[in-house]
Design a protein around this motif. Structure first.
Motif, PDB file in Angstrom:
ATOM      1  N   UNK A  10      58.428  37.802  48.572  1.00  0.00           N
ATOM      2  CA  UNK A  10      59.675  37.265  48.047  1.00  0.00           C
ATOM      3  C   UNK A  10      59.948  35.874  48.614  1.00  0.00           C
ATOM      4  N   UNK A  11      60.249  34.972  47.721  1.00  0.00           N
ATOM      5  CA  UNK A  11      60.611  33.611  48.105  1.00  0.00           C
ATOM      6  C   UNK A  11      62.109  33.496  48.314  1.00  0.00           C
ATOM      7  N   UNK A  27      66.673  31.840  36.715  1.00  0.00           N
ATOM      8  CA  UNK A  27      66.109  30.499  36.901  1.00  0.00           C
ATOM      9  C   UNK A  27      64.992  30.514  37.947  1.00  0.00           C
ATOM     10  N   UNK A  28      65.214  31.250  39.026  1.00  0.00           N
ATOM     11  CA  UNK A  28      64.161  31.363  40.043  1.00  0.00           C
ATOM     12  C   UNK A  28      62.914  32.026  39.469  1.00  0.00           C
ATOM     13  N   UNK A  29      63.120  33.073  38.696  1.00  0.00           N
ATOM     14  CA  UNK A  29      61.983  33.784  38.109  1.00  0.00           C
ATOM     15  C   UNK A  29      61.217  32.902  37.126  1.00  0.00           C
ATOM     16  N   UNK A  32      58.868  30.636  38.624  1.00  0.00           N
ATOM     17  CA  UNK A  32      57.723  31.249  39.266  1.00  0.00           C
ATOM     18  C   UNK A  32      57.923  31.676  40.699  1.00  0.00           C
ATOM     19  N   UNK A  33      59.183  31.743  41.145  1.00  0.00           N
ATOM     20  CA  UNK A  33      59.457  32.136  42.524  1.00  0.00           C
ATOM     21  C   UNK A  33      59.689  33.649  42.604  1.00  0.00           C
ATOM     22  N   UNK A  34      58.986  34.292  43.504  1.00  0.00           N
ATOM     23  CA  UNK A  34      59.187  35.732  43.705  1.00  0.00           C
ATOM     24  C   UNK A  34      60.623  35.955  44.147  1.00  0.00           C
ATOM     25  N   UNK A  35      61.322  36.833  43.444  1.00  0.00           N
ATOM     26  CA  UNK A  35      62.764  36.967  43.619  1.00  0.00           C
ATOM     27  C   UNK A  35      63.162  38.416  43.834  1.00  0.00           C
ATOM     28  N   UNK A 153      62.482  22.681  46.871  1.00  0.00           N
ATOM     29  CA  UNK A 153      61.757  22.998  45.632  1.00  0.00           C
ATOM     30  C   UNK A 153      62.344  24.230  44.955  1.00  0.00           C
ATOM     31  N   UNK A 154      62.671  25.242  45.746  1.00  0.00           N
ATOM     32  CA  UNK A 154      63.240  26.464  45.164  1.00  0.00           C
ATOM     33  C   UNK A 154      64.613  26.171  44.576  1.00  0.00           C
ATOM     34  N   UNK A 155      65.446  25.442  45.307  1.00  0.00           N
ATOM     35  CA  UNK A 155      66.793  25.128  44.816  1.00  0.00           C
ATOM     36  C   UNK A 155      66.747  24.226  43.591  1.00  0.00           C
ATOM     37  N   UNK A 156      65.706  23.403  43.495  1.00  0.00           N
ATOM     38  CA  UNK A 156      65.553  22.539  42.319  1.00  0.00           C
ATOM     39  C   UNK A 156      65.294  23.351  41.056  1.00  0.00           C
ATOM     40  N   UNK A 157      64.918  24.615  41.207  1.00  0.00           N
ATOM     41  CA  UNK A 157      64.731  25.485  40.043  1.00  0.00           C
ATOM     42  C   UNK A 157      66.043  25.691  39.293  1.00  0.00           C
ATOM     43  N   UNK A 158      67.153  25.493  39.980  1.00  0.00           N
ATOM     44  CA  UNK A 158      68.460  25.716  39.371  1.00  0.00           C
ATOM     45  C   UNK A 158      68.900  24.539  38.510  1.00  0.00           C
ATOM     46  N   UNK A 159      68.379  23.343  38.822  1.00  0.00           N
ATOM     47  CA  UNK A 159      68.778  22.146  38.095  1.00  0.00           C
ATOM     48  C   UNK A 159      68.735  20.936  39.007  1.00  0.00           C
TER      49      UNK A 159
END
Length: 298
Positions: A10-11, A27-29, A32-35, A153-159
């Motif tokens: 899990x990321x 958005x995380x999924x 491609x981030x394990x959620x 990078x993970x937070x950038x998945x949100x926008x």
């Protein structure tokens, strides 16, 4: 499943699967981030699990699952009640709180997280739920620079994820300020739609022209911000008196057309107060001093 096994797969963990929390997890999924996800009503996680998320049976399992824990709940007391019993799992993790609250709430939460060995980011979703996961969705964060850099990078998945600074209070301050800005702009738009509607103009037709005008308006914001910082208000964009006269025309036209005058009256009041306190011949941006000082008409 052991903590280590869960941690490896899990990321990010998302606690709270209301409308916003669900969109965050999606958005995380998609990125491609394990959620890992948790919600008090477990059934709310069903659709996310079908999309590849891992369901946590407990809050402790969800927190232990990932180095990044994102919380999106109704209020800060709920966050506190949820996390206090599992605080032993927080050391070494980053806690991102996307729950709406006050600057004071954010500072208290940051202090609490630090006391339990966690880095803390307070945050706000400024573009509602529809745009989450798209580049134009604005998310503001404040608090631990280390946490933001580590999980950028993970937070950038949100926008468009923007770090405002180390002070955790900044995100809720921006949240309320930008909310007020949006409502000010929308109030002006609604009044304008009502006014052109008296001439038979369709809302969509007016909106097409209005949106083309907005780059000019936003350029004024940038220029006037520089004036405010320098404390000098040239009249390049018109004086307070000139704008007050224009606002009177808007008021007269609105009354003659039989529509409400709440919006222009509010702006006219600000202009009148600015003129009364000596800014009549100053540039329009001088209105900031009337607002900042809280000056009122006698």
């Amino acid at each position: 499943m052991s903590e280590n096994e869960n941690h490896e797969r899990s990321t990010v963990s998302v606690l709270g699967l209301g409308q916003m929390g669900t969109r965050l997890a999606q958005a995380f999924l998609v990125a491609g981030h394990a959620t890992t996800v948790w919600n008090r009503s477990a059934a709310k996680a069903d659709a996310l699990v079908a999309q590849g998320a891992v369901r946590a049976a407990t809050v402790e399992e969800a927190v232990a699952a990932s180095p990044l824990v994102v919380v999106c709940l109704p209020d800060y007391p709920t966050v506190s009640d949820l996390l206090e019993p599992v605080a032993k799992r927080l050391p070494g993790r980053a806690l991102v709180n996307l729950t709406s609250g006050t600057p004071e709430d954010a500072v208290r939460s940051a202090d609490w997280a630090a006391g339990h060995g966690a880095d803390y980011l307070d945050g706000a979703a400024m573009s509602g739920t529809r745009l989450v996961g798209r580049p134009e969705a604005l998310f503001v964060f404040s608090g631990s620079p280390k946490a933001f850099a580590t999980h950028r990078v993970v937070l950038a998945s949100l926008g468009n994820s923007v770090h405002l600074g180390a002070d955790p209070a900044l995100a809720p301050v921006y949240d309320t300020a930008l909310f007020g800005l949006a409502w000010g702009a929308l109030a002006g738009f609604y009044h304008a739609v009502a006014l052109v509607g008296t001439a038979g103009v369709a809302p969509a037709a007016f909106a097409a022209v209005a949106t083309g005008h907005m780059p000019f308006v936003t350029s004024l914001m940038a220029g006037h911000a520089r004036q405010i910082e320098g404390g000098r208000f040239p009249d390049d964009d018109g004086t307070v008196e000139v704008h007050a006269a224009a606002m009177e025309h808007l008021l007269d036209t609105s009354r003659a057309r039989g529509i409400g005058t709440d919006v222009p009256e509010l702006i006219g009041n600000l202009l009148d107060r600015a003129a009364t306190t000596g800014h009549g011949s100053s540039g329009i941006a001088s209105v900031i001093e009337t607002i900042t000082k809280g000056e009122r008409n006698a």
